[in-house]
Design a protein around this motif. Structure first.
Motif, PDB file in Angstrom:
ATOM      1  N   LYS A  86       0.833  -1.216   0.000  1.00 45.22           N
ATOM      2  CA  LYS A  86       0.000   0.000   0.000  1.00 45.22           C
ATOM      3  C   LYS A  86       0.862   1.258   0.000  1.00 45.22           C
ATOM      4  O   LYS A  86       0.629   2.188  -0.770  1.00 45.22           O
ATOM      5  CB  LYS A  86      -0.913   0.023   1.249  1.00 45.22           C
ATOM      6  N   THR A  87       1.868   1.275   0.887  1.00 45.05           N
ATOM      7  CA  THR A  87       2.690   2.489   0.987  1.00 45.05           C
ATOM      8  C   THR A  87       3.450   2.738  -0.309  1.00 45.05           C
ATOM      9  O   THR A  87       3.619   3.884  -0.733  1.00 45.05           O
ATOM     10  CB  THR A  87       3.654   2.384   2.191  1.00 45.05           C
ATOM     11  N   ALA A  88       3.901   1.649  -0.943  1.00 43.75           N
ATOM     12  CA  ALA A  88       4.610   1.813  -2.218  1.00 43.75           C
ATOM     13  C   ALA A  88       3.703   2.531  -3.220  1.00 43.75           C
ATOM     14  O   ALA A  88       4.142   3.458  -3.922  1.00 43.75           O
ATOM     15  CB  ALA A  88       5.047   0.455  -2.758  1.00 43.75           C
ATOM     16  N   VAL A 125      -2.949  10.538   3.604  1.00 40.37           N
ATOM     17  CA  VAL A 125      -2.642   9.935   4.907  1.00 40.37           C
ATOM     18  C   VAL A 125      -2.439   8.439   4.708  1.00 40.37           C
ATOM     19  O   VAL A 125      -3.337   7.735   4.252  1.00 40.37           O
ATOM     20  CB  VAL A 125      -3.778  10.170   5.937  1.00 40.37           C
ATOM     21  N   ASP A 126      -1.254   7.967   5.041  1.00 41.77           N
ATOM     22  CA  ASP A 126      -0.979   6.529   5.032  1.00 41.77           C
ATOM     23  C   ASP A 126      -1.308   5.990   6.430  1.00 41.77           C
ATOM     24  O   ASP A 126      -1.333   6.744   7.402  1.00 41.77           O
ATOM     25  CB  ASP A 126       0.509   6.318   4.707  1.00 41.77           C
ATOM     26  N   ASP A 127      -1.586   4.711   6.529  1.00 38.60           N
ATOM     27  CA  ASP A 127      -1.872   4.082   7.833  1.00 38.60           C
ATOM     28  C   ASP A 127      -2.884   4.898   8.635  1.00 38.60           C
ATOM     29  O   ASP A 127      -2.650   5.289   9.792  1.00 38.60           O
ATOM     30  CB  ASP A 127      -0.572   3.914   8.643  1.00 38.60           C
ATOM     31  N   LEU A 128      -4.006   5.122   8.013  1.00 39.29           N
ATOM     32  CA  LEU A 128      -5.042   5.989   8.574  1.00 39.29           C
ATOM     33  C   LEU A 128      -5.436   5.661  10.027  1.00 39.29           C
ATOM     34  O   LEU A 128      -5.661   6.582  10.822  1.00 39.29           O
ATOM     35  CB  LEU A 128      -6.269   5.923   7.650  1.00 39.29           C
TER      36      LEU A 128
HETATM   37 MG    MG Z   1       2.502   0.841   4.711  1.00 39.40          MG
END
Ligand code: MG
Ligand code: ATP
Length: 348
Positions: free
Chosen positions: A44-46, A143-146
């Motif tokens: 996801k972060t990628a 926002v990552d890792d909400l």
């Molecule tokens: Mg991540």
């Protein structure tokens, strides 16, 4: 003014997801919201970082936060990150009470007469900052890792999101499976399920990150065992390296879970560092009292199921034997904490 630009590693595969992100940040699209949802380590972060890069390339200004579990209890930690590239000139046109409220929340000013500003003034100021900035340049709020965003920042963002209409502000969110945040309920984002990477993408990932070029048979094993999970595949690649196994050997034993693969790495650390990591690791994820309650109930149910199912077999590949049992031997884990079970054996 532009948000902080960091080099983003190349993303392999994911053509449809990248196309959706390109659509979200396209210059001719004003608003919109996308949620990247998927398991830990799936990538996801990628994708989220690739989305930010595309946004910048498309001329959008990026406000981004990547909260961590350890910061979820810090007031406005997420808002501070989001507003990091927001300068005094962006606050200059705010009405004085709003400007001072936001500056205090962002820890840029002392509270007036020592009184903390109210959440309403802060959220309204943030909304007006977004409106003002978006009038000059389209924005992406990301926002990552909400779930790890601190609650006060969630409230301010949700307040603003509810009131944005035609302003060119796109939202890019990411999180693991779980219950939706209030922000999602307001935004109703397009949900992109981030699933398994295909064989070709994993092959390229191993080549670029580890300079590893496995045989077809070994690659097949890595794909099967990792089930297309990028983080797991990388850990498996590292395990192959550590084991000194010739990359063409199809009979090698691979760890069968990401915990096993990561556990083997923890074992390789010097004892002091390992103990420290093991002490903090179980406390990574913040949870509300309700979630804790639900988890306790879940634990109880799982404990009963485990008792009925009998002893549990721990796969020993790459992991030292758990206390009181040999690797691969059936051991009972009931009664140990979740964290202790997950990191079993690593602290020795
Ligand atoms: Mg991540
Ligand atoms: N499609 C991809 N191309 C290149 N590298 C990738 C890809 N997907 C994931 N990776 C890499 O794999 C690792 C794990 O991916 P990532 O951190 O994005 O997972 P995640 O879903 O965000 O996990 P978490 O839920 O723990 O945050 C990272 O090093 C990332 O750069």
């Amino acid at each position: 003014m532009q948000g902080r630009v960091e080099p983003t590693p190349e993303v392999f595969g994911r053509d449809s997801e990248l196309a959706a992100l390109r659509g979200l940040v396209a210059a001719d699209r004003r608003a919109g919201a996308v949620l990247l949802a998927g398991a830990a380590g799936i990538g996801k972060t990628a994708l989220w970082e690739a989305g930010l890069e595309m946004a910048r390339a498309a001329g959008r200004f990026v406000l981004a936060a990547r909260p961590a579990g350890t910061e979820a209890g810090m007031a406005f930690a997420g808002l501070i990150d989001l507003c990091d590239p927001v300068g005094p000139e962006d606050l200059a046109d705010l009405p004085a009470p709003q400007r001072s409220a936001l500056e205090v929340a962002l820890l840029r000013a002392e509270p007036l007469r020592g009184a903390a500003p109210g959440p309403h003034a802060i959220a309204l100021a943030f909304l007006n900052v977004l409106r003002g900035m978006a009038a000059g340049q389209p924005l992406v709020v990301a926002v990552d890792d909400l779930p790890w965003l601190d609650p006060l920042s969630v409230s301010a963002l949700t307040f603003a999101a509810r009131r944005l209409r035609d302003e060119p502000v796109a939202f890019l969110l990411a999180r693991r499976p779980g219950s939706p945040s209030p922000l999602e309920l307001v935004l109703a984002p397009e949900r992109l399920e981030v699933g398994a990477l295909d064989t070709n993408a994993l092959r390229r990932l191993l080549a670029s990150r580890l300079a590893m070029f496995p045989s077809r048979v070994l690659l097949r094993r890595i794909v099967d065992v990792s089930q297309g999970n990028a983080l797991f595949a990388l850990e498996l690649g590292r395990s192959v390296r550590r084991g000194g196994v010739p990359a063409g050997n199809p009979d090698m034993i691979l760890p069968t879970s990401v915990e096993d693969a990561l556990g083997a790495r923890a074992v390789a650390l010097i004892p002091g560092v390992r103990r420290l990591l093991l002490a903090v690791a179980p406390h990574q994820r913040p949870h509300s009292r309700n979630a804790r309650g639900r988890r306790r109930t879940g634990h109880r149910r799982r404990r009963v199921r485990r008792r009925r199912a009998g002893p549990r077999r721990i796969q020993g590949a790459g992991i030292p034997s758990p206390p009181g049992g040999r690797s691969g031997e059936p051991v009972r884990t009931a009664g140990a904490s979740r964290g202790a079970r997950r990191y079993r054996g690593c602290g020795r």
